[in-house]
Every structure is written in structure tokens, then in C-alpha cells.
Design a protein around this motif. Structure first.
Motif, PDB file in Angstrom:
ATOM      1  N   GLY A  70      -7.471   4.153  17.321  1.00  0.00           N
ATOM      2  CA  GLY A  70      -7.344   2.726  17.163  1.00  0.00           C
ATOM      3  C   GLY A  70      -7.744   2.350  15.838  1.00  0.00           C
ATOM      4  N   MET A  71      -8.708   2.949  15.188  1.00  0.00           N
ATOM      5  CA  MET A  71      -9.165   3.039  13.698  1.00  0.00           C
ATOM      6  C   MET A  71      -8.593   3.393  12.887  1.00  0.00           C
ATOM      7  N   ALA A  72      -7.955   4.887  13.291  1.00  0.00           N
ATOM      8  CA  ALA A  72      -7.021   5.660  12.407  1.00  0.00           C
ATOM      9  C   ALA A  72      -5.749   4.654  12.057  1.00  0.00           C
ATOM     10  N   ALA A  73      -5.390   4.002  13.334  1.00  0.00           N
ATOM     11  CA  ALA A  73      -3.985   3.186  13.435  1.00  0.00           C
ATOM     12  C   ALA A  73      -4.305   2.147  12.323  1.00  0.00           C
ATOM     13  N   ALA A  74      -5.347   1.290  12.488  1.00  0.00           N
ATOM     14  CA  ALA A  74      -5.575   0.284  11.494  1.00  0.00           C
ATOM     15  C   ALA A  74      -5.933   0.661  10.061  1.00  0.00           C
ATOM     16  N   ALA A  75      -6.379   1.990   9.834  1.00  0.00           N
ATOM     17  CA  ALA A  75      -6.175   2.329   8.463  1.00  0.00           C
ATOM     18  C   ALA A  75      -4.700   2.568   8.031  1.00  0.00           C
ATOM     19  N   LEU A  76      -3.860   3.007   8.801  1.00  0.00           N
ATOM     20  CA  LEU A  76      -2.582   3.544   8.351  1.00  0.00           C
ATOM     21  C   LEU A  76      -2.029   1.877   8.111  1.00  0.00           C
ATOM     22  N   LEU A  77      -2.313   1.043   9.282  1.00  0.00           N
ATOM     23  CA  LEU A  77      -1.343  -0.176   8.838  1.00  0.00           C
ATOM     24  C   LEU A  77      -1.581  -0.862   7.519  1.00  0.00           C
ATOM     25  N   LEU A  78      -3.216  -0.752   7.373  1.00  0.00           N
ATOM     26  CA  LEU A  78      -3.507  -1.572   6.174  1.00  0.00           C
ATOM     27  C   LEU A  78      -3.167  -0.607   4.654  1.00  0.00           C
ATOM     28  N   SER A  79      -3.125   0.327   4.853  1.00  0.00           N
ATOM     29  CA  SER A  79      -2.504   1.377   3.514  1.00  0.00           C
ATOM     30  C   SER A  79      -0.957   1.104   3.749  1.00  0.00           C
ATOM     31  N   GLY A  80       0.053   0.820   4.636  1.00  0.00           N
ATOM     32  CA  GLY A  80       1.174   0.432   4.510  1.00  0.00           C
ATOM     33  C   GLY A  80       1.552  -0.935   3.956  1.00  0.00           C
ATOM     34  N   LEU A  81       0.803  -1.761   4.408  1.00  0.00           N
ATOM     35  CA  LEU A  81       0.773  -3.077   3.894  1.00  0.00           C
ATOM     36  C   LEU A  81       0.472  -3.141   2.595  1.00  0.00           C
ATOM     37  N   ALA A  82      -0.694  -2.486   1.812  1.00  0.00           N
ATOM     38  CA  ALA A  82      -1.043  -2.353   0.442  1.00  0.00           C
ATOM     39  C   ALA A  82       0.214  -1.827  -0.185  1.00  0.00           C
TER      40      ALA A  82
END
Length: 741
Positions: free
Chosen positions: A175-187
Motif C-alpha cells: 500500500g505504501m508503494a502504491a501511494a508513492a506511485l500514485l503521488l508520483s503520477g499525479l505530480a
């Protein structure tokens, strides 16, 4: 001194009490597997199951083996926890109701028994030992002959059924890795392809890199404390190792058709027939020979073969419940593992299946990425047919093939270090020629892809340096940025080249761990050198654009160096006590958990900031557009054609008297004040008071006659006066090509 010793004993339990655990058992301690602690004994123990029930204080055991000669023996039972002996008992089998071992026959034997532990000894076992995860305890049984000589020695680990290898930890990390991926994509979407835009730390790559480091720390051939071995296995997913029984069965079938041997290296063999016994990875030929002999004997014992001992029939595989025994006897073969094999097989992945598992998981992820991007492309196409899509998405729609290639390149870059490790391990430990071929092809292909992008970026940087003196265009040219920013987007402009040492660093880590597998001291020393060099490079350059990125990456690298130094304590050749190893493992887990929690908090903070703070890239674009507009307005003149484009429309009267709105334009030299051109006009003076007779700044009537006469007198100004004759018509100047007509 006494208080210090007491505090030292309590430290492991205090540290363990703050860790997440899963409640998987009751108030029972039991053995798991066994190994011989003596070579060339006359009595060979083939089975040992011991359990202790806290509620009844009853210690039960089940032992089986063979003896070369008939002899009377004395047994000594030793129980230790975290390197400290907590119980010792010497007894004679003849005095404890064990007729099968009184005397020990020159044959195979099996015996069961139970003893009640006195309260004064039972109270020495701390209550927390029944609840802490991965209890580091051992039970040792020594047999001595009538003359006091050692005739056998057997040792087994003790556990309470609780472990740190629990799904909740892995799910939280995923879940932590998925959150990091989502935030990087949004950025990335917020940046809209803006050149020079950076992603706030911790990025998806930094989080995955940290999890991969935790997993690789558990792959070295050292004598880990059980708790740290279980903890590191929670992050195996970051390296591509995912427990999946059906996938392993498929890989077994592929290996069987391509030269693999499934007799003692398959998923079914690993899950049904063996008990893992973790070793220190030391190269001991005698020990390996004994282990093979034990496996051969236990294959016979596993079938529940009945044997006769002193005229009495006994079954080595009797159900322990029939003898008031609470231990779980499964009669599995002891399977001795260490290093990478120990890490993968505790996940129920046979060591020969390791590379193929990672390859198939990678292929599945690639398939998901391709389907997602193509589906998004279809959605954008449908959107564009029925509406107007945003400009940023329009760019994405036109470049989707490049986006697809870039996503797959990102995946290669993320997995390159662990991919190198698994490929080299496949070359040395694999048995399928097809798997080895695939390992060589993929490693060469991944290296070629990274080498190609490195060459392209260096070529671009060299071109920009020749033209402009530096490589800033790598960050300023939008086309170059969209193609290659994956490799250097978070680095400062002067340190764009640092992605090359980063790739070499990942490659070196994989080579050291896989190449020196089975040699813990060499692995740890090489790993320490690699990590220290990378830390020195980061401290010297501090290459990241954001200050948060600088300190987060330096802190991660410091913890990596500390982790490798701590793993040195686990190296068997150094002879460090088990208590010190356990305390070091606990401290290491706490430090790594703290850093993981800090990264999770930073991800949450970044998410909140992105929600409440204005997008800096949008603000920068607005500022640039405003500055450009101001520059355009400053450059405008009354005769500038841009005047008609930039001024607001005003109401004007047409020739037929109708009103209309149009831009105000400057009058041409031969036009009226509404911008209408009329080369042939009546040049008679306008009536006084008309709209065309207002005074000029020279104090004269500013009529069309002035414009005509001024144009007619071009090049013939004998004095400062200007002819104002109404009869004068414009003439062409004499250019020296003949008489003007």
C-alpha cells in the motif's frame, strides 16, 4: 554491574514488545527441525520432537535413531533462549520409563517420554517467550556412554508459533508503494510535461529501492536471528518474488522439459516433504555429507516403517497424541538452506525456480502496463471525438507509444539491481538450460536498453555544451525532457550524469550478493564497500534539486550502511555470541521500521500539500505568459500590426452609417483615421470645425494635404519648411537609372 546485566537481558524482550506480531499459537514451545552437533557419533538421531506446555509444566519428547553398538547411555537435555541456557537436565533412560533405550540397541529405535519441570526451573522461562515472534531458542540432547564419552548430539530450534513474517506487513508495504506511485503520477500530470519539473521525495523509485534493500539484506549467507530473517521476507515482493503455488507448478513443468531435476527441487517436494533448517552458509564438506545421510535415512522413516527394538515393535511415525505428546510430528526431511536459497524457499519458491518466477511476474506487470496505456489511449480518442480534451492530455494522446516505451524503461531501471542478482544466481544454481538462456538474454537486453539511453543522453549533453557552454538544455528543451527525464529529473543541472553511478551501484550490489553466495564474510564486506562509496558520492555532490530529496536519500543511504555493518555481526566466522546477534537484529529491525514509518509519513504530508497548495508548475506557466504579454505590449507602436490583435474591439461607424465593432488600427499614410485606405482623395482643405481639422502638435491643421505634401517632398528638404501646396502631387525620386518620367 548486576543491574547492567539485568537490563541487557531485558533489552531483547523490550524491543520485541513494540513490534507488530501475529497471534498464531498458545502457551506451547515446540521444536522445528533438527541438526547434528557431533560428527561420527555411534548413535545417530533421526528424529527429535520436543514441546513444553506452560500450563502443565510438562516437557514431552519423541526421539528416534539408530545405534552401531549396544550400549548404556545417559541423556542430557539443554534448553537455551537467545544464547542463554535456561534449563539443563541429566537423566538415565532406564529410570524414566524408556525401555527402548535401556540399553540402546544395535538397531533402529524410537522412544517417547514426558517430564514435569519443577516450578523453580519453570519460573525461569519468561512469560514473554510464549508471545514474542520468532523466538530464538534451541533444545539440545546429548547422549554419553557408560565411560562418559559422547556418542550422539542433536540440536533443534524452538518456536512458539508466532512470527514477523505475516501478510499484514507485506500488505502495508504494498500500500505504501502504491501511494508513492500514485503521488508520483499525479505530480507528473500536474507538471504537464513542464521541462525541469521535479517529483517531491520520497518518490516511487526511492520507496521501492528502500524495500529492495531490506529484501537483499536478508539474502546473504550469514546466521541471521530468526526474527530478522522473517522480517526481511516481508519485502520480497519488491524484488519480484511472489508466493504463488500454481505459478510454481507451471515453472516446474517448464523445467522438467528443459533439463531440470524435480526430484529434490520442486514446489511439491518443498511444501510436502521437507522442513527447512537454516544454516550459516559455511562451506563444510563433512556437514553436507552427514546431511545427505540423514536425508536418506529419513526418507525411510518418513514412510512410517515399523522396526523391532529388543523384540518390541515400534513405529517411528506414531501419532504423538496417543502418547500424551502435544508436539506436531510430520516426519519431514530436514532441508538445510542458507543465503539466497534460504530466502526464496521460506516463501515456498524452490531455488531453481527463482529466476523464472521473477521473469513471469515482470511479464505480467508489463502486460498490465501495456493494457492500461492502450485503454487510456482509447478513452482519449473517444473523448476527442465528442469534446475537447485538455492540452496536457492531448500531448499524452499523441505520444502514447513513447509513453509506453518510457514506462517499460522505468520498470527496467527499477528492477535492474535485483534482476542482475537473480540472473547471476540462475547461472550458478539453476538446472534448466532454457532458464539460463532466458537469464542471459534478458540481462543483456536490459543492460543494452540502459546503455542506449545513457549514450543518447550523453550525446545530447555534448551537443548542448558545444552550442551553449553547458547541458542546461537537458532540462529546458521540452522534447528532450519528455524523452529522457526519467534518468535525471530529480538531479541538479550540474549533476545530470549521476544516474550512471546509480546504475553501476545497482549492478554491483547484485553481482556481490549473487556472485559470493555461500560466503557470508565476502558478501558483507563487498556490500559494505559498495554502500559506503555510494554514501560518499551523495555526501560530496548532494545532487538532488529539492532539499528534501537530498536529506531523505542521504538518510536512506546512511541506514543502508548501518544495516550492512550490523549484518557483519551475524557472520559466523567472527564468532560473536548469539545474544549479541539477537540484540543487533532487534535494533536493526527497529531502525529500519522507523525509517519506513518516516517515509510513510512524508508520503502523507506530500499528499496533503498537493491537495491544498497551488500547483507550482501552473503558477510558473501563468507567470511566463504574463511576462510575454507585457513584453509584447511594450513593443507596440501606433503603426504595429499587432495593435489590431491586442487591443480591445471598439464601436465604429461604417461607410453606410451602420455601427460595428472592430479593432482600432493606426491610419496608414494615405488613409483616413478609421484605417480606410483611399489613394485618390479630394485634398481640398477641410472646413473649419470639421472632425478632420483639429490642430496638430506643430500648431498647424493636421489634414491629408500635410501627409501628401510630406510624402511628395521626400529627399528634398532644403530647409526645415515643408511644402503645403495643394496642387503638388507625389513624384518618384531619381534613383540614377535614367530620367524619371
Amino acid at each position: 554491574m548486576g543491574s547492567f546485566v539485568g537490563a541487557r537481558r531485558l533489552l531483547p524482550f523490550a524491543l520485541l514488545s513494540i513490534l507488530p506480531v501475529g497471534v498464531l499459537g498458545g502457551n506451547i514451545l515446540s521444536t522445528t527441525g533438527f541438526s547434528s552437533c557431533m560428527n561420527n557419533g555411534t548413535v545417530k538421531v533421526e528424529k527429535l520432537d520436543v514441546s513444553y506446555d506452560k500450563n502443565t509444566r510438562v516437557l514431552t519428547f519423541d526421539v528416534a535413531g539408530t545405534s552401531d553398538i549396544v550400549q548404556n547411555v545417559t541423556a542430557t537435555l539443554l534448553v537455551s533462549a537467545y544464547g542463554k541456557q535456561v534449563y539443563s537436565k541429566e537423566f538415565n533412560p532406564c529410570d524414566t520409563g524408556m525401555p527402548e533405550m535401556c540399553p540402546v540397541p544395535a538397531a533402529s529405535f524410537a522412544s517417547k517420554g514426558a517430564q514435569t519441570i519443577p516450578p523453580e526451573f519453570a519460573s525461569q522461562i519468561p512469560a514473554i517467550a510464549f508471545s514474542i515472534p520468532d523466538l530464538d531458542g534451541t533444545v539440545k540432547m546429548q547422549l554419553k556412554g557408560a565411560g562418559g564419552e559422547d556418542v550422539a548430539c542433536i540440536e533443534s530450534t524452538v518456536g512458539n508459533g508466532k512470527t514477523l513474517n505475516i501478510p499484514a506487513v507485506s500488505y502495508a508495504a504494498v500500500g505504501m508503494a502504491a501511494a508513492a506511485l500514485l503521488l508520483s503520477g499525479l505530480a507528473g500530470l500536474a507538471a504537464g510535461g513542464h521541462p525541469g519539473a521535479t517529483t517531491p521525495s520520497p518518490t516511487f523509485g526511492e520507496v521501492i529501492g528502500w524495500f529492495q534493500g531490506l529484501a537483499m539484506n536478508g539474502m546473504m549467507s550469514v546466521n541471521y536471528p530468526p526474527i530478522y530473517r522473517s522480517f526481511s521476507s516481508n519485502f520480497a515482493f519488491s524484488t519480484g518474488l511472489v508466493p504463488w503455488g500454481q505459478l510454481q507448478t507451471t515453472i516446474d513443468g517448464f523445467r522438467a522439459k528443459t533439463g531440470g531435476n524435480l526430484t529434490s527441487d520442486s514446489y511439491q517436494y518443498l511444501t510436502d516433504n521437507v522442513t527447512l533448517v537454516f544454516g550459516d552458509g559455511a562451506a563444510n564438506t563433512t556437514s553436507r555429507m552427514m546431511r545427505r545421510a540423514f536425508d536418506t535415512v529419513l526418507l525411510w522413516a518418513r514412510d512410517g516403517t515399523s522396526v523391532t527394538v529388543n523384540g518390541t515393535t515400534a513405529n517411528i511415525g506414531d501419532d504423538p497424541s496417543s502418547s500424551n505428546n502435544t508436539s506436531s510430528t510430520d516426519n519431514k526431511i530436514n532441508h538445510y538452506v542458507s543465503g539466497i536459497q534460504a530466502y526464496t524457499e521460506q516463501l515456498s519458491i524452490p531455488q531453481a525456480n527463482t529466476f523464472m518466477t521473477v521473469l513471469l511476474i515482470w511479464a505480467i506487470i508489463c502486460g498490465v502496463i501495456i493494457v492500461f496505456i492502450l485503454l487510456f489511449k482509447v478513452i482519449l480518442e473517444a473523448w476527442s471525438m465528442f469534446g475537447v480534451i485538455p492540452k496536457s492530455l492531448e500531448s499524452w494522446r499523441k505520444r502514447y507509444w513513447w509513453r509506453l516505451a518510457k514506462a517499460l524503461t522505468n520498470l527496467v531501471l527499477l528492477l535492474y539491481g535485483t534482476w542482475t542478482l537473480y540472473c547471476i544466481y540462475q547461472f550458478t544454481a539453476g538446472d534448466s538450460w532454457a532458464a539460463k538462456t532466458l537469464a542471459g538474454i534478458t540481462l543483456g537486453l536490459f543492460t543494452a536498453v540502459l546503455a542506449f539511453f545513457t549514450w543518447r543522453i550523453y550525446t545530447k549533453a555534448h551537443e548542448y555544451k558545444k552550442l551553449e557552454g553547458d547541458a542546461s538544455k537537458l532540462y529546458e528543451d521540452k522534447e528532450t525532457w519528455l524523452k529522457y527525464n526519467t534518468f535525471y529529473e530529480n538531479y541538479k543541472k550540474g549533476y545530470w550524469w549521476l544516474f550512471v553511478p546509480a546504475i553501476v551501484y545497482m549492478f554491483a550490489k547484485g553481482c556481490v550478493i549473487a556472485g559470493a553466495n555461500g560466503h557470508g564474510l565476502v558478501q558483507t564486506s563487498g556490500q559494505l564497500i559498495v554502500e559506503a562509496l555510494m554514501l560518499g558520492l551523495l555526501l560530496w555532490s548532494r545532487p538532488f534539486q529539492r532539499r528534501s530529496g537530498v536529506w531523505i536519500n542521504i538518510f536512506i543511504q546512511v541506514v543502508r550502511v548501518i544495516s550492512v555493518v550490523a549484518i557483519l555481526v551475524f557472520v559466523e566466522e567472527l564468532g560473536i555470541s548469539q545474544t549479541t546477534k539477537t540484540v543487533t537484529g532487534l535494533v536493526l529491525i527497529v531502525v529500519q521500521c522507523v525509517l519506513t514509518a518516516a517515509l510513510a509519513i512524508l508520503l502523507a504530508v506530500n499528499a496533503i500539500i498537493n491537495c491544498v497548495k497551488e500547483n507550482p508548475h501552473r503558477r510558473a506557466r501563468k507567470a511566463q505568459e504574463k511576462m510575454k504579454l507585457e513584453r509584447d505590449l511594450d513593443d507596440l507602436t501606433p503603426l504595429d500590426a499587432r495593435n489590431s490583435l491586442l487591443m480591445e474591439p471598439m464601436t465604429q461607424r461604417g461607410a453606410d452609417g451602420t455601427m460595428y465593432k472592430g479593432p482600432v488600427v493606426a491610419p496608414p499614410a494615405f488613409g483616413d483615421r478609421k484605417g480606410r485606405y483611399d489613394a485618390v482623395r479630394d485634398h481640398s482643405p477641410a472646413p473649419l470645425g470639421s472632425e478632420f481639422s483639429r490642430p496638430s502638435r506643430f500648431g498647424r491643421a493636421d489634414s491629408d494635404d500635410h501627409l501628401v505634401s510630406s510624402a511628395a517632398s521626400m529627399g528634398r528638404r532644403d530647409d526645415r519648411s515643408v511644402s503645403r501646396s495643394p496642387d503638388r502631387q507625389p513624384t518618384l525620386p531619381n534613383l540614377g537609372f535614367g530620367r524619371a518620367v
